[in-house]
Design a protein around this motif. Structure first.
Motif, PDB file in Angstrom:
ATOM      1  N   ASP A  17      -7.112  -7.191  -5.606  1.00 18.79           N
ATOM      2  CA  ASP A  17      -7.078  -5.837  -6.384  1.00 18.79           C
ATOM      3  C   ASP A  17      -5.693  -4.914  -5.632  1.00 18.79           C
ATOM      4  OD1 ASP A  17      -7.624  -5.924  -3.217  1.00 18.79           O
ATOM      5  OD2 ASP A  17      -7.997  -3.706  -3.447  1.00 18.79           O
ATOM      6  N   LEU A  18      -4.886  -4.673  -4.643  1.00 19.96           N
ATOM      7  CA  LEU A  18      -4.159  -4.944  -4.450  1.00 19.96           C
ATOM      8  C   LEU A  18      -2.699  -4.892  -4.828  1.00 19.96           C
ATOM      9  CD1 LEU A  18      -2.987  -2.018  -2.135  1.00 19.96           C
ATOM     10  CD2 LEU A  18      -2.062  -4.351  -0.730  1.00 19.96           C
ATOM     11  N   GLU A  19      -2.722  -6.266  -5.891  1.00 14.05           N
ATOM     12  CA  GLU A  19      -1.491  -6.798  -6.197  1.00 14.05           C
ATOM     13  C   GLU A  19      -1.391  -5.952  -7.494  1.00 14.05           C
ATOM     14  OE1 GLU A  19      -0.169 -10.693  -7.661  1.00 14.05           O
ATOM     15  OE2 GLU A  19      -1.338 -10.946  -6.014  1.00 14.05           O
ATOM     16  N   ALA A  20      -3.338  -6.215  -7.868  1.00  8.64           N
ATOM     17  CA  ALA A  20      -3.326  -5.763  -9.622  1.00  8.64           C
ATOM     18  C   ALA A  20      -3.199  -4.466  -9.723  1.00  8.64           C
ATOM     19  CB  ALA A  20      -4.897  -5.937  -9.571  1.00  8.64           C
ATOM     20  N   LYS A  21      -2.941  -3.251  -8.391  1.00  3.70           N
ATOM     21  CA  LYS A  21      -2.987  -2.025  -8.306  1.00  3.70           C
ATOM     22  C   LYS A  21      -1.550  -2.324  -8.325  1.00  3.70           C
ATOM     23  CE  LYS A  21      -6.791  -0.111  -5.938  1.00  3.70           C
ATOM     24  NZ  LYS A  21      -7.045   0.659  -4.224  1.00  3.70           N
ATOM     25  N   TYR A  22      -0.837  -2.780  -7.738  1.00  3.88           N
ATOM     26  CA  TYR A  22       1.450  -2.488  -8.078  1.00  3.88           C
ATOM     27  C   TYR A  22       1.408  -3.053  -9.289  1.00  3.88           C
ATOM     28  CZ  TYR A  22       5.731  -2.844  -6.372  1.00  3.88           C
ATOM     29  OH  TYR A  22       6.893  -2.464  -6.295  1.00  3.88           O
ATOM     30  N   ARG A  23       0.809  -3.800  -9.603  1.00  3.31           N
ATOM     31  CA  ARG A  23       0.896  -4.675 -10.922  1.00  3.31           C
ATOM     32  C   ARG A  23       0.743  -3.487 -12.384  1.00  3.31           C
ATOM     33  NH1 ARG A  23       2.480 -10.016 -11.618  1.00  3.31           N
ATOM     34  NH2 ARG A  23       1.962 -10.995  -9.237  1.00  3.31           N
ATOM     35  N   ASN A  24      -0.231  -3.178 -12.014  1.00  2.00           N
ATOM     36  CA  ASN A  24      -0.585  -1.468 -12.762  1.00  2.00           C
ATOM     37  C   ASN A  24       0.470  -0.604 -12.448  1.00  2.00           C
ATOM     38  OD1 ASN A  24      -2.188  -0.557 -15.116  1.00  2.00           O
ATOM     39  ND2 ASN A  24      -3.208   1.230 -13.312  1.00  2.00           N
ATOM     40  N   LEU A  68       6.847  -9.652  -5.893  1.00  5.37           N
ATOM     41  CA  LEU A  68       5.270 -10.734  -6.812  1.00  5.37           C
ATOM     42  C   LEU A  68       5.385 -12.154  -6.946  1.00  5.37           C
ATOM     43  CD1 LEU A  68       3.290  -7.413  -8.124  1.00  5.37           C
ATOM     44  CD2 LEU A  68       3.398  -8.338  -5.968  1.00  5.37           C
ATOM     45  N   ILE A  69       6.995 -12.322  -7.397  1.00  2.00           N
ATOM     46  CA  ILE A  69       7.362 -13.517  -7.737  1.00  2.00           C
ATOM     47  C   ILE A  69       6.993 -14.521  -6.857  1.00  2.00           C
ATOM     48  CG2 ILE A  69       9.304 -15.162  -8.515  1.00  2.00           C
ATOM     49  CD1 ILE A  69      10.478 -12.602  -9.931  1.00  2.00           C
ATOM     50  N   ASP A  70       6.292 -15.352  -7.057  1.00  4.53           N
ATOM     51  CA  ASP A  70       5.781 -16.845  -6.898  1.00  4.53           C
ATOM     52  C   ASP A  70       4.939 -16.655  -5.501  1.00  4.53           C
ATOM     53  OD1 ASP A  70       6.477 -18.620  -8.512  1.00  4.53           O
ATOM     54  OD2 ASP A  70       8.404 -18.598  -7.555  1.00  4.53           O
ATOM     55  N   LEU A  71       4.280 -15.457  -5.389  1.00  6.34           N
ATOM     56  CA  LEU A  71       2.735 -15.239  -4.632  1.00  6.34           C
ATOM     57  C   LEU A  71       2.429 -16.117  -4.592  1.00  6.34           C
ATOM     58  CD1 LEU A  71       2.605 -12.084  -2.825  1.00  6.34           C
ATOM     59  CD2 LEU A  71       1.656 -11.494  -4.121  1.00  6.34           C
ATOM     60  N   ARG A 113       1.268  -1.092   0.356  1.00  8.20           N
ATOM     61  CA  ARG A 113       0.308   0.104   0.206  1.00  8.20           C
ATOM     62  C   ARG A 113       0.767   1.270  -0.029  1.00  8.20           C
ATOM     63  NH1 ARG A 113      -5.606  -1.198   0.622  1.00  8.20           N
ATOM     64  NH2 ARG A 113      -5.613  -2.887   1.379  1.00  8.20           N
ATOM     65  N   GLU A 114       2.069   0.976   0.656  1.00 15.07           N
ATOM     66  CA  GLU A 114       2.907   2.496   1.502  1.00 15.07           C
ATOM     67  C   GLU A 114       3.806   2.695  -0.471  1.00 15.07           C
ATOM     68  OE1 GLU A 114       4.863   3.704   4.950  1.00 15.07           O
ATOM     69  OE2 GLU A 114       4.139   1.775   5.504  1.00 15.07           O
ATOM     70  N   LEU A 115       4.411   1.303  -1.325  1.00 11.34           N
ATOM     71  CA  LEU A 115       4.898   2.075  -2.335  1.00 11.34           C
ATOM     72  C   LEU A 115       3.360   2.099  -3.128  1.00 11.34           C
ATOM     73  CD1 LEU A 115       6.641  -1.518  -2.426  1.00 11.34           C
ATOM     74  CD2 LEU A 115       7.505   0.673  -2.288  1.00 11.34           C
ATOM     75  N   ILE A 116       2.552   2.043  -3.347  1.00 11.71           N
ATOM     76  CA  ILE A 116       1.345   1.978  -4.336  1.00 11.71           C
ATOM     77  C   ILE A 116       1.129   3.737  -4.129  1.00 11.71           C
ATOM     78  CG2 ILE A 116      -0.679   2.768  -5.152  1.00 11.71           C
ATOM     79  CD1 ILE A 116      -0.467  -0.997  -4.456  1.00 11.71           C
ATOM     80  N   GLU A 117       1.293   4.138  -3.125  1.00 14.82           N
ATOM     81  CA  GLU A 117       0.518   5.434  -2.621  1.00 14.82           C
ATOM     82  C   GLU A 117       2.065   6.417  -3.157  1.00 14.82           C
ATOM     83  OE1 GLU A 117       0.030   5.943   1.390  1.00 14.82           O
ATOM     84  OE2 GLU A 117      -1.978   4.742   1.385  1.00 14.82           O
ATOM     85  N   ASP A 118       3.445   5.838  -2.621  1.00 11.23           N
ATOM     86  CA  ASP A 118       4.856   6.600  -2.923  1.00 11.23           C
ATOM     87  C   ASP A 118       4.322   6.922  -4.309  1.00 11.23           C
ATOM     88  OD1 ASP A 118       6.973   7.533  -1.434  1.00 11.23           O
ATOM     89  OD2 ASP A 118       8.051   6.494  -3.233  1.00 11.23           O
TER      90      ASP A 118
END
Length: 192
Positions: free
Chosen positions: A176-183, A165-168, A144-149
């Motif tokens: 949804d959080l993983e999808a936001k980060y991947r985006n 995210l590899i082999d998460l 979440r903090e990475l996305i915000e930053d």
């Protein structure tokens, strides 16, 4: 002594034969590096050599010695976030060190925030430690903090890192959080 390609080649060449150190067989590169470290006066060059020694211990599966070097590096540079992050990663390799790993990564992140540098890198390290220590809540907060930053630009920082995210494991992170980060990773790739 500055760590150069030539010095690294010498270190590799010293790995064989193994040498007896305190009743234990270790690669010859270890006493070779210890000798260089003892002779080194410059603190930055000494730390670079300690980093090489740390790697030699890991290669030889001497985890406890590797961890001692990481602790020495933190003791020598307690104000350096990267030292705390390296220690956190090393501690995270052992299940019985999970709490200490989280404390070390938190200290690294605190220093990064205080100096305004390496914040994204520290958050990425925190996410990696969360994976190492099987802490989904810490991983989620780090992501979440990475996305915000993500929109903050700093000269001294890293980009987003897909490796976390590899082999998460399924269910380790809200989809949804993983999808936001991947985006964000895709956007970063397109803009580079």
């Amino acid at each position: 002594m500055t760590v150069t390609k030539e010095l690294r080649a010498q270190i590799r060449a010293q790995r064989e034969p193994f040498t007896d150190v305190d009743g234990r067989l270790v690669p010859g590169s270890i006493p070779f590096l210890r000798g260089l470290i003892e002779a080194e006066k410059d603190p930055l060059d000494r730390d670079s050599l300690l980093g090489e020694l740390s790697g030699e211990y890991l290669r030889a599966d001497l985890y406890d010695e590797h961890l001692l070097v990481q602790r020495e590096r933190v003791a020598n540079h307690p104000e350096a976030a990267v030292m705390w992050l390296g220690l956190a990663h090393s501690l995270g390799m052992k299940r019985d060190r999970a709490d200490e790993a989280k404390q070390a990564v938190a200290k690294g992140l605190e220093i990064s925030r205080h100096t305004g540098t390496l914040i994204r890198y520290s958050l990425t390290c925190q996410a990696a430690v969360a994976r190492q220590t099987n802490d989904p809540a810490l991983f989620e907060s780090s992501l979440r903090e990475l996305i915000e930053d993500a929109e903050n630009c700093r000269e001294e920082d890293s980009g987003l890192d897909a490796h976390i995210l590899i082999d998460l494991p399924i269910g380790f992170c809200p989809p949804d959080l993983e999808a936001k980060y991947r985006n964000l990773l895709e956007q970063e790739d397109r803009s580079s």
